[in-house]
Write a protein that holds these residues in place. Structure first.
Motif, short mmCIF file in Angstrom:
data_model
loop_
_atom_site.label_atom_id
_atom_site.label_comp_id
_atom_site.label_asym_id
_atom_site.label_seq_id
_atom_site.Cartn_x
_atom_site.Cartn_y
_atom_site.Cartn_z
N LEU B 304 -32.43 -27.33 56.22
CA LEU B 304 -32.47 -26.20 57.15
C LEU B 304 -33.16 -26.60 58.45
CD1 LEU B 304 -31.55 -23.25 56.98
CD2 LEU B 304 -33.90 -22.62 56.45
N LEU B 305 -34.20 -27.37 58.34
CA LEU B 305 -34.91 -27.81 59.55
C LEU B 305 -34.01 -28.70 60.41
CD1 LEU B 305 -38.60 -28.64 58.63
CD2 LEU B 305 -37.76 -26.97 60.28
N PHE B 306 -33.24 -29.55 59.74
CA PHE B 306 -32.33 -30.42 60.47
C PHE B 306 -31.28 -29.59 61.22
CE2 PHE B 306 -28.66 -33.39 60.57
CZ PHE B 306 -29.25 -34.38 61.34
N MET B 307 -30.76 -28.57 60.52
CA MET B 307 -29.79 -27.68 61.15
C MET B 307 -30.40 -26.96 62.35
SD MET B 307 -28.10 -26.01 57.79
CE MET B 307 -26.64 -26.72 57.04
N TYR B 308 -31.66 -26.59 62.17
CA TYR B 308 -32.37 -25.89 63.25
C TYR B 308 -32.46 -26.78 64.48
CZ TYR B 308 -36.48 -24.06 65.73
OH TYR B 308 -37.35 -23.60 66.68
N GLU B 309 -32.76 -28.06 64.25
CA GLU B 309 -32.85 -29.02 65.36
C GLU B 309 -31.54 -29.08 66.13
OE1 GLU B 309 -35.31 -30.96 66.48
OE2 GLU B 309 -36.83 -30.46 64.98
N GLY B 359 -31.45 -17.26 58.65
CA GLY B 359 -31.70 -18.70 58.51
C GLY B 359 -32.46 -19.23 59.70
N TYR B 360 -32.10 -18.76 60.89
CA TYR B 360 -32.76 -19.22 62.10
C TYR B 360 -34.24 -18.81 62.07
CZ TYR B 360 -33.88 -19.90 67.02
OH TYR B 360 -34.46 -20.30 68.18
N TYR B 361 -34.46 -17.57 61.67
CA TYR B 361 -35.82 -17.06 61.60
C TYR B 361 -36.66 -17.89 60.62
CZ TYR B 361 -39.74 -13.97 60.76
OH TYR B 361 -41.00 -13.47 60.62
N GLN B 362 -36.04 -18.12 59.44
CA GLN B 362 -36.71 -18.90 58.40
C GLN B 362 -37.09 -20.29 58.94
OE1 GLN B 362 -37.56 -17.99 55.38
NE2 GLN B 362 -38.11 -19.95 54.46
N ALA B 363 -36.12 -20.93 59.60
CA ALA B 363 -36.34 -22.28 60.10
C ALA B 363 -37.42 -22.28 61.18
CB ALA B 363 -35.03 -22.85 60.64
N THR B 364 -37.41 -21.25 62.05
CA THR B 364 -38.41 -21.19 63.11
C THR B 364 -39.82 -21.12 62.52
OG1 THR B 364 -36.83 -19.70 64.12
CG2 THR B 364 -38.80 -20.15 65.38
N THR B 365 -39.96 -20.25 61.51
CA THR B 365 -41.29 -20.13 60.89
C THR B 365 -41.74 -21.46 60.31
OG1 THR B 365 -40.07 -18.39 59.77
CG2 THR B 365 -42.45 -18.17 59.84
#
Lengths: 245, 379
Positions: B304-309, B359-365
């Motif tokens: 998820l973090l990779f996707m966020y990047e 998902g975006y919110y989760q990754a941001t946190t």
């Protein structure tokens, strides 16, 4: 210091088997000091505390708490043993361990009631562990376990506190929390005696210090006696330490 | 005789009822006191004591010539206590470690006991037969008088445990601290050890010298797995012990020629096995499950973090991207993507994925938390 003497040790000699661990110790701890006992490994620091508390029987010498033997002054004294001296996998909770601090006042057979539980919760709050009161003790971190031990001693509401390496294996925030509690204790007129290992923090944390290496090297206010001379006598010839001035 | 017959006989048959009651009481007292032995790290003490009791039985027989079980058990009690005393003084007065002292006392006393037993068996009178039942135990020899004694000792132990509960607890957890509070730890130590010796001696007739320590340890070890509270542990151990006793008696009574002691011990062993594997607090299954769950979560978070990047540089964070661009990222699998989708963190359509708002919110946190952690470690 014009304060009365809280703890007096006269000619104390302790030996395990044949080897002396403490040799002819004379020591006076004035009331209201925050004292560090420093010395190398095997210097007898823990043994000194345990002898004062009557856990170890000395070969010779006498000990008094406010001029009376320890047995008559138990309620004036609280003890924080080394964290590693107990099995933390024991089936009990944080609050239950702190409650043990009330057992001395309760005496035989009587069980802790609501008054004791309240005292335990207050002590837990003081050390910042109230949220963990129902936590199984094996699930606490080393620093948290140390705080629990401190809370257990605080519950005893004593005049003199003996602590065996309370800073061992704790992180910086716990160390600060603990030293703040110790300083508060001193401020309220209690006497605190701590076996300590980190020489760097002695001048910052303590106002009295005892140098020990089987024999007593020196004892007195940190500002007067915490110097290279005494450190060298205690730790060996090549000892150098930066003393914060 | 099968199981149901056994249970109907339990209420009508006098002998069976006596034996079942006896083994149940024995299991209960052993479980209760065994908890203390286990928590004091004196698990092997039980083994040493039971073996140390053997010469006492033989000597009691030689001196009195009587086969009355109470006289023999009195002999067992005396020699068990002598053995315990020897172990303790060896540990305190010499450099020997306690395991060495236990091993020495166990084998020396047992050897001496066996010697006496063979000597007795060579004697001409016929009275000597049956002493060897104390080696492996024989529950069938339990009579009402034995059960009465068991009941008496169990009640007395329970009373003493409850009376000194607080004192025993602090003795187990922190002896030196208990000492500074003014409790006579030596007295408490002797009291609890005496109770343990007593329980062992009472079990010899039923379970025997060789297996007795399992009676003491197995219920306690099993109970420890289910609770983090001393009182619950002691209670559970007593229940496990009593149940093992009754079950063991039932099985050995329904199958001919199965001796009761070993069956009881095996049942207790089953409790240990089940508890080690299935306990909801410390069981192996739970541990494995948690381990897998953690690893899976780690995978999810990394992906998820990779996707966020990738997604954060786009104006529309829900903009779809090709699954292919994840290929140069080591941790991702089709399974991970599917699980992320069921968590509604991402949407998958054809060969593309896109982050959802959730998902975006989760990754941001998570990203922020990572940043804070990194800051803390660099400072």
């Amino acid at each position: 210091m014009k304060n009365p003497i809280a703890v007096r040790v006269d000619d104390l000699t302790v030996a395990y088997n044949y080897k002396p661990v403490l040799w002819d110790i004379d020591l006076e701890i004035p009331e209201g000091v925050l004292m560090a006992i420093v010395g190398p490994n095997g210097a007898g620091k823990s043994t000194l505390i345990k002898s004062i508390l009557g856990i170890i029987k000395p070969i010779a010498g006498s000990i008094s708490i406010y001029d009376k033997p320890y047995k008559k002054q138990r309620e004036l004294v609280a003890y924080v043993p080394q964290k590693g001296s107990v099995d933390w996998d024991f089936p009990t909770t944080a609050q239950d361990v702190v409650l043990m601090g009330t057992y001395g006042d309760l005496g035989w057979i009587k069980r802790p009631g609501s008054k004791e539980k309240k005292l335990a919760l207050e002590a837990l709050e003081k050390v910042g562990m109230l949220a963990f009161k129902n936590r199984q003790i094996s699930q606490l971190s080393g620093g948290q376990q140390q705080r629990i031990f401190l809370a257990r001693a605080l519950v005893q509401n004593a005049s003199i506190y003996f602590m065996d390496e309370p800073f061992q294996g704790v992180d910086a925030s716990t160390e600060i929390a603990i030293i703040n509690i110790l300083k508060e204790l001193r401020k309220s007129g209690k006497t605190v005696v701590v076996v300590h290992h980190d020489l760097q923090t002695v001048p910052e944390y303590f106002d009295w210090v005892t140098f020990l290496n089987v024999k007593k090297i020196a004892t007195g206010p940190v500002k007067d006696i915490f110097n290279d001379d005494n450190l060298t006598k205690t730790y060996g010839i090549n000892y150098k330490v930066a003393i914060n001035k | 005789m099968n199981f149901s017959e056994y249970f109907s006989l339990l209420f009508s048959d006098y002998t069976l009822r006596t034996i079942s009651l006896g083994t149940a009481l024995l299991g209960a007292i052993c479980g209760m006191l065994g908890s203390f032995a286990v928590l004091r790290k004196q698990s092997l003490l039980g083994d040493a004591i039971s073996h140390a009791a053997l010469p006492g039985i033989a000597l009691a027989f030689l001196i009195t010539g009587a086969k009355d079980s109470n006289v023999l058990l009195l002999g067992a009690l005396v020699s068990g206590l002598i053995g315990t005393f020897w172990i303790r003084s060896m540990v305190t007065k010499t450099h020997l470690k306690s395991d060495t002292a236990l091993g020495l006392v166990l084998s020396l006393f047992f050897g001496f006991g066996m010697l006496l037993l063979t000597f007795i068996q060579k004697q001409p009178n016929a009275n000597q037969a049956g002493l060897d039942k104390y080696l492996f135990g024989q529950a069938a020899t339990l009579i009402e008088k034995d059960v009465q004694i068991l009941l008496l000792v169990t009640t007395a132990s329970l009373f003493i445990l409850l009376l000194f509960w607080k004192e025993f607890k602090i003795l187990l957890f922190d002896v030196e601290y208990a000492n500074t509070l003014g409790f006579n730890t030596k007295f408490l130590d002797i009291l609890i050890t005496f109770l343990i010796v007593l329980a062992i001696v009472l079990g010899l007739q039923t379970v025997g010298v060789v297996l007795m320590s399992a009676m003491l340890l197995a219920p306690a070890a099993a109970a420890r797995q289910w609770t983090n509270k001393l009182s619950v542990m002691v209670g559970l151990a007593a229940i496990f012990g009593a149940f093992s006793g009754v079950m063991g008696t039932a099985i050995s009574a329904s199958q001919n020629n199965l001796s009761t002691g070993p069956v009881i011990v095996l049942i207790a062993g089953c409790f240990v096995f089940i508890s080690f594997v299935f306990s909801h607090k410390r069981g192996l299954l739970l541990r494995e499950y948690k381990f897998r769950q953690n690893r899976r979560e780690l995978h999810h978070n990394k992906t998820l973090l990779f996707m966020y990047e990738i997604a954060k540089d786009h104006k529309n964070i829900e903009h779809p991207h090709a699954i292919k661009i994840l290929n140069n990222f080591y941790g991702f699998t089709v399974k991970t993507l599917k699980q992320l989708e069921t968590k509604e963190f991402i949407l998958i359509s054809g060969q593309n994925w896109s982050l959802t708002k959730k998902g975006y919110y989760q990754a941001t946190t998570m990203f922020m938390q990572n940043e804070i952690k990194n800051d803390n470690t660099t400072n």
